[in-house]
Design an enzyme around this catalytic site. Structure first.
Site, PDB file in Angstrom:
ATOM      1  N   LYS A 107       0.862  -1.171   0.078  1.00 52.62           N
ATOM      2  CA  LYS A 107       0.016  -0.261   0.016  1.00 52.62           C
ATOM      3  C   LYS A 107       0.737   1.396   0.065  1.00 52.62           C
ATOM      4  O   LYS A 107       0.568   2.257  -0.529  1.00 52.62           O
ATOM      5  CB  LYS A 107      -0.983   0.101   1.280  1.00 52.62           C
ATOM      6  CG  LYS A 107      -0.210   0.228   2.407  1.00 52.62           C
ATOM      7  CD  LYS A 107      -0.826  -0.816   3.687  1.00 52.62           C
ATOM      8  CE  LYS A 107       0.105  -1.259   4.332  1.00 52.62           C
ATOM      9  NZ  LYS A 107       0.314  -2.625   4.739  1.00 52.62           N
ATOM     10  N   GLY A 136      -6.541  -6.572   3.803  1.00 57.33           N
ATOM     11  CA  GLY A 136      -6.238  -7.978   3.856  1.00 57.33           C
ATOM     12  C   GLY A 136      -7.167  -8.916   3.038  1.00 57.33           C
ATOM     13  O   GLY A 136      -7.188  -8.688   2.130  1.00 57.33           O
ATOM     14  N   ILE A 138     -10.398  -8.837   2.940  1.00 56.85           N
ATOM     15  CA  ILE A 138     -11.834  -8.232   2.285  1.00 56.85           C
ATOM     16  C   ILE A 138     -11.628  -7.978   0.880  1.00 56.85           C
ATOM     17  O   ILE A 138     -10.647  -7.138   0.672  1.00 56.85           O
ATOM     18  CB  ILE A 138     -12.254  -7.118   3.253  1.00 56.85           C
ATOM     19  CG1 ILE A 138     -12.300  -7.181   4.717  1.00 56.85           C
ATOM     20  CG2 ILE A 138     -13.387  -6.489   2.549  1.00 56.85           C
ATOM     21  CD1 ILE A 138     -12.473  -6.019   5.494  1.00 56.85           C
ATOM     22  N   GLY A 189       2.567  -9.752  19.903  1.00 58.48           N
ATOM     23  CA  GLY A 189       2.954  -9.806  18.689  1.00 58.48           C
ATOM     24  C   GLY A 189       1.642  -9.457  17.870  1.00 58.48           C
ATOM     25  O   GLY A 189       1.730  -9.423  16.442  1.00 58.48           O
ATOM     26  N   LYS A 207      -3.969   3.248   2.730  1.00 57.82           N
ATOM     27  CA  LYS A 207      -4.904   2.289   2.398  1.00 57.82           C
ATOM     28  C   LYS A 207      -6.124   3.355   1.849  1.00 57.82           C
ATOM     29  O   LYS A 207      -6.742   3.235   0.775  1.00 57.82           O
ATOM     30  CB  LYS A 207      -5.541   1.404   3.609  1.00 57.82           C
ATOM     31  CG  LYS A 207      -4.386   0.501   3.601  1.00 57.82           C
ATOM     32  CD  LYS A 207      -4.775  -0.191   5.205  1.00 57.82           C
ATOM     33  CE  LYS A 207      -3.705  -1.147   5.578  1.00 57.82           C
ATOM     34  NZ  LYS A 207      -3.864  -1.803   6.837  1.00 57.82           N
TER      35      LYS A 207
HETATM   36  N1  HSE Z   1      -0.411  -3.340  10.372  1.00 62.40           N
HETATM   37  C1  HSE Z   1      -1.789  -3.249   9.715  1.00 62.40           C
HETATM   38  C2  HSE Z   1      -2.765  -3.231  10.627  1.00 62.40           C
HETATM   39  C3  HSE Z   1      -1.640  -4.311   8.682  1.00 62.40           C
HETATM   40  O1  HSE Z   1      -2.659  -3.295  11.878  1.00 62.40           O
HETATM   41  O2  HSE Z   1      -3.780  -3.341   9.960  1.00 62.40           O
HETATM   42  C4  HSE Z   1      -1.039  -4.379   7.479  1.00 62.40           C
HETATM   43  O3  HSE Z   1      -1.416  -3.072   6.719  1.00 62.40           O
END
Ligand code: HSE
Length: 425
Positions: A107, A136, A138, A189, A207
């Site tokens: 992105k 992701g 979607i 994580g 995005k």
């Molecule tokens: N780091 C992003 C999030 C995911 O927390 O949504 C990858 O773009």
């Protein structure tokens, strides 16, 4: 099957997404072959880090030299999942010039240097696909480019960052303040060691630049998006919002206003009954409003290797099945719309400040707002004396008028703390 056709993939990067793409292609190979006649094979993987070359993957598949992929005439599609905006750009540029179609999950690259890549794809007659770059798993790019082509989209609201939505969801559940929850998320994580891009709003802004470009057919770059993160949202703000019937969310808003584009990212109070208020944890959602459709919302996992890999593989299969590449091959930004001035945008606001609890204070504050034409929708005072806290919610108003009223309110010297302001969706 007579129609079966071998399609070879060159994979750039074998991190979380790359390794998931490799495993998903192998796992779903027979089903994809049966369903589409495409025999997908990962032919080569560019991965320079030996620690990212697992023992169960044939070592012969790996290379540390991009030329091995670029110059292999049998590789049809190059999939870029290395991230960054320099090598990734050079590799995609070279791959398209060498006659290959490309897929990327990047992105930041598309939001900053996308234009020349899309122009090159158009000139060279290549596919440049990017479903995995936003939200992701979607399938929002496909939905917006194809299914919504006649929907007259005017507004796109997105919860497009999972890390911040996870943190805000935990704050709403009163499980700790921002710093505690971020720390726990990092230990588990869920959040990056350096969370700046997520909590600062930059990831969501990239995005939203992509979604805004598609929605309004006009290029929006990352630098065109004004964005704020959630670092200054306190547990107190979230609790107040909850008392008033709102949920705090990091919202991306892409809007077409008077024929001009506005794309922004900010923490906002979302009414509990709004569909976006129900998006919890690390999930993402995109809420679309259009002349012909009313409202549509898609929600689901916005990150994760396995989940994001489904979007990459769908792009690969779509490329292999598009005989007449048509409009999907050209850039969808065929207009050059202007940008709506940020301070002319109308928003409703939440304001929280400590005030002196003496007679006349409310009247003075109310008159400042009135002087700037800002109409107050509701007002609550909590506590007394030095502890008195005032919360106001305004009706939608031009942002320049609102911020002028805030400046004048501060000059009254009856606020004993810096006013906290949040937009209300
Ligand atoms: N780091 C992003 C999030 C995911 O927390 O949504 C990858 O773009």
């Amino acid at each position: 099957m007579g129609r079966d056709r071998v399609v070879r993939i060159g994979l750039l990067g074998f991190g979380t997404i790359g390794s998931s793409v490799y495993r998903l292609i192998n796992k779903e190979h027979d089903q994809i072959l049966e369903g589409t006649g495409v025999d997908l094979r990962v032919a080569k993987v560019l991965e320079i880090d030996p620690k990212k070359r697992p023992a169960d993957v044939p070592e012969g598949l790996f290379t540390a030299d991009f030329a091995d992929i670029l110059n292999d005439p049998d590789i049809d599609i190059v999939v870029e999942v290395i991230g960054g905006t320099t090598f990734a750009f050079d590799f995609l540029d070279a791959a398209m010039r060498a006659g290959k179609n490309v897929v990327t999950a990047n992105k930041q690259l598309l939001a900053s240097r996308g234009q020349s890549l899309f122009e090159l794809a158009g000139d060279e007659g290549r596919h440049l696909r990017f479903e995995a770059a936003v939200a992701g798993a979607i399938p929002i790019i496909k939905v917006m480019r194809e299914s919504m082509i006649a929907a007259g989209i005017k507004t796109v609201y997105g919860i497009v960052n999972g890390t911040t939505n996870y943190i805000l969801t935990k704050m709403y559940a009163d499980e700790g303040d921002y710093a505690d929850i971020l720390k726990k998320a990092q230990e588990l994580g869920y959040a990056e060691a350096d969370p700046t891009a997520d909590v600062g709003g930059g990831d969501a802004a990239a995005k939203m630049a992509i979604l805004g470009s598609i929605a309004f057919h006009s290029r929006v770059k990352l630098t065109d998006v004004a964005y704020e993160g959630i670092q200054n949202v306190t547990l107190g703000d979230v609790r107040y919002a909850k008392d008033l019937g709102f949920v705090v969310k990091l919202i991306g808003a892409a809007r077409l206003i008077d024929g001009q584009v506005s794309v922004r990212v900010f923490p906002a109070l979302v009414p509990e009954q709004h569909p976006l208020a129900s998006i919890n944890g690390a999930n993402n959602a995109v809420f679309l409003q259009g002349d012909e459709i009313g409202e549509i919302m898609l929600m689901g996992p916005g990150a994760g290797g396995q989940q994001t890999a489904t979007a990459v593989v769908s792009d690969i299969v779509s490329i292999t099945n598009t005989k007449d590449v048509g409009f999907l091959q050209s850039c969808s930004c065929y207009r050059a719309l202007g940008f709506y001035p940020a301070d002319e945008v109308e928003s409703a606001f939440f304001i929280k400040t400590n005030v002196e609890d003496v007679s006349g204070v409310l009247a003075r504050i109310a008159s400042v707002f009135g002087d700037h034409g800002v109409s107050i929708a509701s007002m609550i005072q909590k506590g007394r004396g030095a502890e008195a806290e005032l919360v106001l919610i305004t009706h939608p108003t031009k942002e320049k008028n609102f911020f002028a009223a805030i400046a004048d309110m501060k000059a009254l010297n009856c606020c004993t703390s810096e006013p906290m302001t949040l937009r209300v969706l």
